[in-house]
Design a protein around this motif. Structure first.
Motif, PDB file in Angstrom:
ATOM      1  N   SER A  48       2.337 -37.480  -3.520  1.00  0.00           N
ATOM      2  CA  SER A  48       2.279 -36.781  -2.229  1.00  0.00           C
ATOM      3  C   SER A  48       0.859 -36.300  -1.929  1.00  0.00           C
ATOM      4  N   GLU A  49       0.114 -35.884  -2.949  1.00  0.00           N
ATOM      5  CA  GLU A  49      -1.281 -35.493  -2.727  1.00  0.00           C
ATOM      6  C   GLU A  49      -2.113 -36.701  -2.296  1.00  0.00           C
ATOM      7  N   GLY A  50      -1.867 -37.851  -2.927  1.00  0.00           N
ATOM      8  CA  GLY A  50      -2.584 -39.069  -2.566  1.00  0.00           C
ATOM      9  C   GLY A  50      -2.285 -39.493  -1.141  1.00  0.00           C
ATOM     10  N   ALA A  51      -1.031 -39.374  -0.734  1.00  0.00           N
ATOM     11  CA  ALA A  51      -0.642 -39.727   0.631  1.00  0.00           C
ATOM     12  C   ALA A  51      -1.342 -38.804   1.631  1.00  0.00           C
ATOM     13  N   ALA A  52      -1.341 -37.506   1.352  1.00  0.00           N
ATOM     14  CA  ALA A  52      -1.997 -36.547   2.248  1.00  0.00           C
ATOM     15  C   ALA A  52      -3.499 -36.819   2.319  1.00  0.00           C
ATOM     16  N   ARG A  53      -4.122 -37.142   1.195  1.00  0.00           N
ATOM     17  CA  ARG A  53      -5.547 -37.453   1.166  1.00  0.00           C
ATOM     18  C   ARG A  53      -5.857 -38.688   2.010  1.00  0.00           C
ATOM     19  N   GLU A  54      -5.078 -39.746   1.826  1.00  0.00           N
ATOM     20  CA  GLU A  54      -5.310 -40.980   2.590  1.00  0.00           C
ATOM     21  C   GLU A  54      -5.151 -40.736   4.089  1.00  0.00           C
ATOM     22  N   LEU A  55      -4.130 -39.986   4.462  1.00  0.00           N
ATOM     23  CA  LEU A  55      -3.908 -39.701   5.884  1.00  0.00           C
ATOM     24  C   LEU A  55      -5.105 -38.949   6.464  1.00  0.00           C
ATOM     25  N   LEU A  56      -5.606 -37.958   5.752  1.00  0.00           N
ATOM     26  CA  LEU A  56      -6.765 -37.195   6.216  1.00  0.00           C
ATOM     27  C   LEU A  56      -8.002 -38.091   6.315  1.00  0.00           C
ATOM     28  N   GLU A  57      -8.253 -38.904   5.286  1.00  0.00           N
ATOM     29  CA  GLU A  57      -9.428 -39.773   5.283  1.00  0.00           C
ATOM     30  C   GLU A  57      -9.408 -40.771   6.434  1.00  0.00           C
ATOM     31  N   GLU A  58      -8.240 -41.326   6.726  1.00  0.00           N
ATOM     32  CA  GLU A  58      -8.150 -42.383   7.734  1.00  0.00           C
ATOM     33  C   GLU A  58      -7.991 -41.868   9.156  1.00  0.00           C
TER      34      GLU A  58
END
Length: 144
Positions: A48-58
């Motif tokens: 879930s942290e990885g998903a949130a990070r990717e969403l923010l980055e993109e």
């Protein structure tokens, strides 16, 4: 037989009512085709942290990892050597307005009605998106 572990990908289905945000690929893989914001899980981070990070980055959108809901999983065979495990998370609460934060990798971000998605979604993420929308199962094997 190759014993390499699968790559773990997170895909984020940003949903506002009956609309889903998709991004149009600008990199060599799937150029011009659509998919959900996504990326590989980094060592030491939770899914879930990885998903949130990717969403923010993109997209520049911030989502609380605890508010993400796992809605589908895809075990994808990319090639004889590479398999991927795609975790599809739904986000319905976030802060910020989506904007293209990776113009070298992304041609566009666009909202689509769930009943009128583009036909040219990359097959692997399409398997997860359609699995999620149909709701008949929470798991799909793709490419085997």
């Amino acid at each position: 037989m190759n014993s390499a572990a699968p790559v773990i990908d997170t895909h984020i289905i940003l949903r506002a009512g009956d609309k889903i945000l998709l991004s149009q690929r600008g990199g060599p893989y799937g150029y011009g085709r659509w998919h959900a914001p996504s990326g590989k899980l980094e060592h030491g981070e939770s899914a879930s942290e990885g998903a949130a990070r990717e969403l923010l980055e993109e997209t520049g959108v911030t989502v609380d990892p605890d508010r993400l809901r796992l809605v589908h999983t895809v075990h994808h065979r990319q090639s004889e050597e590479v398999t991927r495990l795609g975790l599809f998370f739904e986000a319905t609460q976030w802060t910020g307005e989506p904007e293209n934060r990776e113009p070298a990798k992304c041609l566009a971000l666009r909202w689509f009605p769930v009943h009128d998605l583009p036909e040219d979604i990359i097959e692997y993420p399409a398997a997860g998106l359609h699995g999620y929308l149909q709701g008949a199962t929470s798991f799909t094997e793709h490419g085997w």
